[in-house]
Design a protein around this motif. Structure first.
Motif, PDB file in Angstrom:
ATOM      1  N   ARG A 172      36.524  38.481  48.318  1.00 31.17           N
ATOM      2  CA  ARG A 172      37.873  38.146  48.807  1.00 31.17           C
ATOM      3  C   ARG A 172      38.925  39.109  48.262  1.00 31.17           C
ATOM      4  NH1 ARG A 172      38.283  33.060  51.019  1.00 31.17           N
ATOM      5  NH2 ARG A 172      36.841  31.515  50.167  1.00 31.17           N
ATOM      6  N   ILE A 173      38.852  39.355  46.959  1.00 35.42           N
ATOM      7  CA  ILE A 173      39.874  40.175  46.295  1.00 35.42           C
ATOM      8  C   ILE A 173      39.840  41.605  46.824  1.00 35.42           C
ATOM      9  CG2 ILE A 173      40.510  41.181  44.041  1.00 35.42           C
ATOM     10  CD1 ILE A 173      39.676  38.413  42.814  1.00 35.42           C
ATOM     11  N   ALA A 174      38.626  42.133  46.999  1.00 33.60           N
ATOM     12  CA  ALA A 174      38.503  43.499  47.529  1.00 33.60           C
ATOM     13  C   ALA A 174      38.989  43.551  48.979  1.00 33.60           C
ATOM     14  CB  ALA A 174      37.057  43.964  47.426  1.00 33.60           C
ATOM     15  N   ARG A 175      38.588  42.540  49.757  1.00 36.18           N
ATOM     16  CA  ARG A 175      38.960  42.498  51.177  1.00 36.18           C
ATOM     17  C   ARG A 175      40.479  42.432  51.355  1.00 36.18           C
ATOM     18  NH1 ARG A 175      35.400  38.399  52.661  1.00 36.18           N
ATOM     19  NH2 ARG A 175      37.087  36.906  52.459  1.00 36.18           N
ATOM     20  N   ALA A 176      41.150  41.758  50.397  1.00 35.90           N
ATOM     21  CA  ALA A 176      42.611  41.618  50.485  1.00 35.90           C
ATOM     22  C   ALA A 176      43.338  42.896  50.080  1.00 35.90           C
ATOM     23  CB  ALA A 176      43.074  40.446  49.615  1.00 35.90           C
TER      24      ALA A 176
END
Lengths: 283, 283
Positions: B30-34
């Motif tokens: 999630r964090i990377a995708r954001a």
């Protein structure tokens, strides 16, 4: 260092400790009857009966008034509120004189809603204390800045350490130490890594006007209303009083406990007897 | 000072911000995708999947690990607990190395239950960091002492100001600034009257290893679990980052928000998008 055993006459009760559940007259009678030498009443209590009547009763009971609680905030969101607070503080100085208080205690206000936040609030506090100090000098009523714990910087006080309060004193009243000083409360200051040197410095400056005790409870449940009875928490109370006395403080030891869920639910005389016992055993 | 607009690659998310509600793998994705450039995971998360697997995923996603959270306490009520904590910390250093963390974050423990209270706890902390530092040097893993707000002095940390943490660094590792330094969190330090000079001093010493942001809410309802989203409170976040950058800090800006009743109840992707928006507008 002498213990406080047998020296309740050197001890005072801040009326907040009893939860402000009854009229001031009743409270004062209780405190005197329990053997304490002093009391610190609050503005709303004194104003409810009038300072003249309160002063008369205090003198009749022979109670020392260790401090008059407390100023309206110097930091405010707008000029109208700032001015109203200043007027309330000037009126309070008259009442403090009438009841024979040793000092008027200043809680300066937090950063919330103030223009430029923390920095803006601190500037307003500096100016506001300077303004009130002029009035206080006329009456000969000492002002005691009470540094509040850093967790109150938003909602109650942007003065958060002894050293910071001392710097304010030196800046506003450099040559007038008995008239502008500090009330030092263990609850607000016990954690300070600079505690030893700060208290020594305050003493050397002749600026210590009051000393308040309670205790810091593990697992504190509420930021304002969960102070502990002396001995129930982690503060080294005898060590703290030692620092105060080494710094030359010879005034009273005042108990101030906000405790909505514990002590304010017990009968007032019971609270006073526990205060007396703990003052003489752990303070 | 440049704004953070368009620079999410310079921003990191501490996984606590998402409430630790799902496995680490999902959180990292999630964090990377954001679009964030970094992450700070917690020990229990990494241990649950193993440091090798966590490290592999972190490298595959290209995420910088701004810090590994966090040490077991150095201050402890008895020797058995102290020793168990030290062993856990040594193991954590290995995991920190495995996941490529920039530092291991130290939360040192409070005064509660410790012999000689605050003073005893501070002595144990000094000794304990000294002991762990020897192990950390062998691995080349920097230690970042995080000063915690004074309201945690009883239950979480007896290191409560930047200056106090700096003094510990200078005493334990006087000539080894990249290996022992500080993680500076606005929540813990924003109130400090010595903030400007303390950050400058930490920068001059080359000891700033991390920078955490959130906000302090008026009427804070819980001492641990009610931190605010940047922009919702009173902290001057741009002013604070300015001090950090003037002090030479060029590392990431890490969001760390404990918020049981507000942000931890919202969908994780929503929280991340608000973090991204606020980092670029108010930090």
């Amino acid at each position: 260092m002498n213990s406080l055993e047998g020296r309740l006459q050197r001890c005072a009760i801040n009326t907040a400790t009893l939860g402000h559940r009854e009229p001031l007259g009743t409270t004062l009678d209780r405190i005197a009857r329990a053997g304490f030498g002093g009391v610190a009443p609050w503005r709303h209590e004194v104003e409810a009966v009038g300072a003249t009547a309160a002063g008369r009763q205090l003198r009749a009971l022979g109670l020392t008034v260790t401090g008059y609680c407390r100023s309206a905030y110097f930091a405010a969101p707008d000029e109208a509120e700032r001015k109203a607070n200043m007027n309330a503080n000037i009126q309070a100085l008259n009442d403090a004189t009438e009841i024979g208080a040793q000092c008027f205690v200043l809680v300066v206000g937090g950063a919330r809603g103030v223009k430029n936040g923390l920095a803006g609030a601190r500037a307003q506090v500096q100016d506001g204390i300077g303004e009130l100090y002029i009035e206080a000098r006329k009456l000969g009523m000492p002002l005691a800045i009470e540094p509040l714990h850093p967790m109150y910087a938003t909602d109650r006080s942007v003065v958060n350490t002894i050293r910071q309060a001392l710097a304010l004193c030196e800046s506003i009243a450099p040559d007038d130490n008995p008239m502008l000083g500090l009330a030092i409360d263990v609850y607000h200051c016990w954690w300070d890594p600079d505690l030893v040197s700060s208290i020594a410095q305050a003493g050397q400056a002749g600026r210590i006007l009051g000393y308040h005790v309670c205790d810091w409870l593990p697992d504190t449940r509420h930021m304002l209303m969960d102070r502990g009875m002396m001995g129930d928490g982690v503060v080294d109370l005898q060590g703290f009083r030692g620092l105060m006395e080494q710094a030359g403080y010879t005034g009273m030891v005042e108990v101030e406990i906000f405790s909505a869920e514990q002590w304010w639910k017990l009968p007032q005389d019971k609270v006073l007897s526990v205060c007396a016992e703990r003052l003489q055993s752990v303070c």
